[in-house]
Enzyme design. Structure first.
Site, PDB file in Angstrom:
ATOM      1  N   LEU A 107      -8.186  26.717   3.491  1.00 44.14           N
ATOM      2  CA  LEU A 107      -7.711  27.774   2.612  1.00 44.14           C
ATOM      3  C   LEU A 107      -7.867  29.073   3.382  1.00 44.14           C
ATOM      4  O   LEU A 107      -8.891  29.293   4.040  1.00 44.14           O
ATOM      5  CB  LEU A 107      -8.542  27.822   1.326  1.00 44.14           C
ATOM      6  CG  LEU A 107      -8.198  26.839   0.208  1.00 44.14           C
ATOM      7  CD1 LEU A 107      -9.230  26.942  -0.911  1.00 44.14           C
ATOM      8  CD2 LEU A 107      -6.808  27.102  -0.337  1.00 44.14           C
ATOM      9  N   ASP A 108      -6.869  29.937   3.301  1.00 43.54           N
ATOM     10  CA  ASP A 108      -6.975  31.223   3.982  1.00 43.54           C
ATOM     11  C   ASP A 108      -8.242  31.950   3.551  1.00 43.54           C
ATOM     12  O   ASP A 108      -8.740  31.754   2.445  1.00 43.54           O
ATOM     13  CB  ASP A 108      -5.763  32.098   3.660  1.00 43.54           C
ATOM     14  CG  ASP A 108      -4.465  31.459   4.116  1.00 43.54           C
ATOM     15  OD1 ASP A 108      -4.486  30.734   5.116  1.00 43.54           O
ATOM     16  OD2 ASP A 108      -3.439  31.697   3.453  1.00 43.54           O
ATOM     17  N   LYS A 109      -8.724  32.828   4.417  1.00 41.34           N
ATOM     18  CA  LYS A 109      -9.936  33.583   4.115  1.00 41.34           C
ATOM     19  C   LYS A 109      -9.782  34.404   2.844  1.00 41.34           C
ATOM     20  O   LYS A 109     -10.744  34.606   2.089  1.00 41.34           O
ATOM     21  CB  LYS A 109     -10.286  34.494   5.299  1.00 41.34           C
ATOM     22  CG  LYS A 109     -11.674  35.103   5.250  1.00 41.34           C
ATOM     23  CD  LYS A 109     -12.002  35.798   6.560  1.00 41.34           C
ATOM     24  CE  LYS A 109     -13.422  36.360   6.543  1.00 41.34           C
ATOM     25  NZ  LYS A 109     -13.791  36.993   7.832  1.00 41.34           N
ATOM     26  N   SER A 165      -8.000  33.540   0.268  1.00 43.56           N
ATOM     27  CA  SER A 165      -7.701  32.651  -0.854  1.00 43.56           C
ATOM     28  C   SER A 165      -8.979  31.977  -1.316  1.00 43.56           C
ATOM     29  O   SER A 165      -9.994  32.001  -0.627  1.00 43.56           O
ATOM     30  CB  SER A 165      -6.668  31.593  -0.440  1.00 43.56           C
ATOM     31  OG  SER A 165      -5.465  32.199  -0.032  1.00 43.56           O
TER      32      SER A 165
END
Length: 236
Positions: free
Chosen positions: A104-106, A108
């Site tokens: 998961l993106d930082k 998100s």
């Protein structure tokens, strides 16, 4: 058994990660730099008869498989970088060794599956299996029904055309989207291509797994039933 598959079963990461280690020359087999095509010899009890080392340290046996779910907060980096104080690696237990299934993106948040089951990771990550991930997304302003239709039918940005997906409105400025693709920052780029900015993105489900009441920043082991249901769904 192929070397990468065996390494994944030993809990060092997914088959893809094992392949990277082999390509980097960090794996030796019986004293020689290992190759992808090298087979592993196993006895009747599935014990390895070969000497396999990672950076000079022996890999002796497969770990007991473990499955955890983590509710990632914004600001946690899924890359396992010891030098990064925001890295997920600092939140993981010392044992068993766990690795995130995808990222998961930082910026998100939400559900992240952690495991040392390389085979399951491979099946969940490989695009040919097309397993579902569900997200709740909030935009910077209310959107139209046309936006929902465009997101669901697929969006083109740069040289990418996303696949059709399920989208339903949750409120004037938020929606739920179910993806089977795993493109980098896909939802953010799809939204941006249609003139909107994502201000909150939460993964709420991965296949049959959901967050339920798990607090943000917390993690727990999966129940045997959850593991069985997930594996059954993956093999469909």
């Amino acid at each position: 058994m192929r070397l990468a598959k065996y390494l994944a079963q030993c809990g060092i990461g997914s088959r893809r990660e094992a392949c990277r280690l082999i390509e980097a020359g960090r794996i030796t087999l019986n004293g020689h730099i290992a190759r992808h095509t090298d087979p592993i010899r196993l006895d009747g009890s599935l014990n390895c008869l070969d000497c396999i080392e990672l950076d000079g340290s022996p890999i002796t046996q497969a770990e007991t498989l473990a499955y955890w779910v983590f509710n990632k907060a914004v600001g946690t980096d899924c890359r396992l970088l010891e030098q990064d104080e925001t890295s997920l690696v600092h939140l993981l237990p010392k044992a068993p060794r766990l690795y995130p299934v995808g990222r998961l993106d930082k910026d998100s948040r939400g559900l992240l599956l952690l495991t040392n089951d390389g085979e399951l990771t491979h099946k969940l990550m490989h695009p040919s299996f097309a397993h579902s991930k569900t997200y709740h997304v909030r935009l910077n302003r209310p959107f139209t029904d046309e936006f929902v239709e465009q997101m669901a039918s697929g969006v083109r940005y740069k040289d990418v055309q996303t696949l059709p997906c399920q989208v339903r409105r949750l409120s004037s400025d938020s929606f739920e989207i179910v993806l089977t693709q795993g493109l980098n920052r896909q939802i953010r780029r799809m939204s941006s291509a249609l003139g909107y900015k994502v201000i909150d993105l939460q993964r709420v489900a991965l296949m049959t797994l959901t967050l339920e009441s798990l607090a943000e920043g917390a993690m727990r082991t999966l129940t045997p039933q959850e593991v069985a249901v997930l594996k059954a769904a993956v093999t469909i």
